[in-house]
Scaffold this motif. Structure first.
Motif, PDB file in Angstrom:
ATOM      1  N   GLU A  29       7.129  31.702 -27.889  1.00 47.13           N
ATOM      2  CA  GLU A  29       7.344  32.629 -29.000  1.00 47.13           C
ATOM      3  C   GLU A  29       8.496  33.583 -28.732  1.00 47.13           C
ATOM      4  O   GLU A  29       9.328  33.829 -29.609  1.00 47.13           O
ATOM      5  N   ARG A  32      11.881  32.081 -29.232  1.00 50.23           N
ATOM      6  CA  ARG A  32      12.320  32.026 -30.628  1.00 50.23           C
ATOM      7  C   ARG A  32      13.098  33.271 -31.026  1.00 50.23           C
ATOM      8  O   ARG A  32      13.948  33.234 -31.905  1.00 50.23           O
ATOM      9  N   ALA A 328      -1.369  30.179 -29.560  1.00 51.06           N
ATOM     10  CA  ALA A 328      -0.096  30.205 -30.279  1.00 51.06           C
ATOM     11  C   ALA A 328      -0.044  31.357 -31.278  1.00 51.06           C
ATOM     12  O   ALA A 328       0.973  32.054 -31.401  1.00 51.06           O
ATOM     13  N   ARG A 329      -1.151  31.591 -31.985  1.00 51.66           N
ATOM     14  CA  ARG A 329      -1.172  32.648 -33.010  1.00 51.66           C
ATOM     15  C   ARG A 329      -1.077  34.036 -32.396  1.00 51.66           C
ATOM     16  O   ARG A 329      -0.348  34.896 -32.896  1.00 51.66           O
ATOM     17  N   ARG A 332       2.374  34.748 -31.220  1.00 44.67           N
ATOM     18  CA  ARG A 332       3.266  35.071 -32.339  1.00 44.67           C
ATOM     19  C   ARG A 332       3.085  36.526 -32.773  1.00 44.67           C
ATOM     20  O   ARG A 332       4.068  37.235 -33.037  1.00 44.67           O
ATOM     21  N   GLU A 333       1.834  36.975 -32.846  1.00 45.79           N
ATOM     22  CA  GLU A 333       1.562  38.357 -33.247  1.00 45.79           C
ATOM     23  C   GLU A 333       2.132  39.354 -32.237  1.00 45.79           C
ATOM     24  O   GLU A 333       2.747  40.359 -32.603  1.00 45.79           O
ATOM     25  N   THR A 336       5.889  39.476 -32.284  1.00 44.49           N
ATOM     26  CA  THR A 336       6.338  40.224 -33.466  1.00 44.49           C
ATOM     27  C   THR A 336       6.367  41.720 -33.180  1.00 44.49           C
ATOM     28  O   THR A 336       7.333  42.418 -33.515  1.00 44.49           O
TER      29      THR A 336
END
Length: 354
Positions: A29, A32, A328-329, A332-333, A336
């Motif tokens: 993540e 990215r 994965a989730r 991502r959080e 962010t």
């Protein structure tokens, strides 16, 4: 955080969602966003060793003192059920920018301490809804057809052909009415799956969105109508003081004779003594129980030993997809937040206090 820098992320895993899995997701993540990551792994031995209430947090596994050492100077902490106690939050104060928890409710985090320190806590509501919904429908079919008891008889060397007697055979889902108590993310997914079987679905939830219920073919009704009109009653409600022991002797007596009770939510929703009595009397066909009060159930609890009970040790939410997608989730959080954005689900205020 400048491009190319590497935030230090403590990845506190276990034997279900490992530190290795969390770290790999975090690296991917941040990549990215053009950043490297400096993951610090630590694993507990849950579920081989049970979780517990630790220093004011619930359902946690691991050593808070060791975790406090690791989060000192760290930018982020991601975990499944490590004990994020006041001690851990204090150790991370001044550096920790976010805590990520791969659970539907961050009960293993001292949220008051995190809020006081200005550290946002992100979590994953509905993270295991697919697994729980599939478990619910699958075990519903098995229990309605008497398959667990039949399999146990055959395993013990006894061939019981009387399961073909009319008075013993159960309903197919296409001919059944299923009542869902709670129509949140899991309840909605269960209703979607049942629609494929042609099942008539009733639902009771004071907070349900009527449009969402209509969209999955569920008819919202009062609790008395649901209990009296359902061949299967499946629990998907949150545990509150209002819902605690909501399935008591009176509720069980109001259920349709020969009905099945399914509980994948919380053991405290059901009066276990009243349920045992309803099963002993033959009023209910059976029960599917994945949750208990307490957990694990006491050695003298009669419910797991009843042939009419399909009992499992809190496994409804266990699947590879839950582990992999949760990692994965949450990565991502957390990424962010680390890169200046706002996460989707925050249990504490998003802005840090200097």
């Amino acid at each position: 955080m400048s491009a190319g820098s590497g935030p230090r992320v403590v990845c506190a895993g276990d034997e279900f969602i490992s530190a290795e899995l969390l770290a790999a997701a975090m690296v991917a993540e941040l990549d990215r966003f053009g950043h490297t990551a400096d993951p610090v792994p630590i694993d507990s031995r849950w579920p081989s060793e049970p979780f517990d209430d630790i220093d004011g947090v619930r359902e946690a596994a691991g050593d808070p003192a060791r975790l406090a050492e690791l989060v000192t100077g760290a930018d982020a902490l991601i975990t499944h059920l490590a004990p994020v106690t006041a001690e851990v939050i204090a150790a991370g104060r001044g550096s920790l920018r976010v805590v990520g928890v791969t659970r539907g409710g961050p009960v293993n985090v001292d949220l008051a301490a995190a809020a006081d320190a200005g550290i946002p806590v992100v979590y994953l509501p509905g993270r295991n809804l697919g697994a729980v919904a599939e478990y619910t429908v699958g075990t519903m079919i098995c229990a309605m057809r008497g398959l667990p008891a039949a399999a146990a008889e055959l395993s013990a060397g006894r061939w019981d052909g009387t399961g073909f007697r009319y008075e013993r055979v159960g309903l197919e889902l296409r001919a059944a009415t299923v009542g869902l108590i709670g129509l949140g993310a899991v309840g909605l997914r269960v209703a979607e799956l049942l629609a494929a079987f042609g099942t008539r679905v009733l639902a009771h939830d004071p907070y349900a969105d009527p449009a969402a219920a209509e969209g999955v073919g569920a008819r919202l009704v009062g609790l008395p109508e649901l209990l009296a009109g359902s061949d299967v009653v499946s629990l998907h409600a949150r545990l509150t003081e209002h819902t605690r022991r909501m399935i008591d002797a009176a509720a069980l007596a109001a259920m349709r004779p020969g009905a099945l009770l399914v509980n994948t939510a919380r053991g405290e929703l059901v009066d276990s003594r009243a349920l045992d009595a309803a099963l002993a009397s033959g009023r209910l066909r059976g029960a599917v129980l994945d949750v208990f009060d307490p957990e694990p159930p006491s050695a003298d609890d009669p419910l797991p030993r009843r042939p009419a009970v399909f009992a499992t040790p809190h496994l409804a939410g266990a699947s590879r997809q839950v582990a992999e997608e949760s990692a994965a989730r949450i990565a991502r959080e957390v990424a962010t937040v680390l890169t200046g954005g706002t996460a989707t689900h925050l249990a504490t205020p998003p802005n840090r206090v200097a």
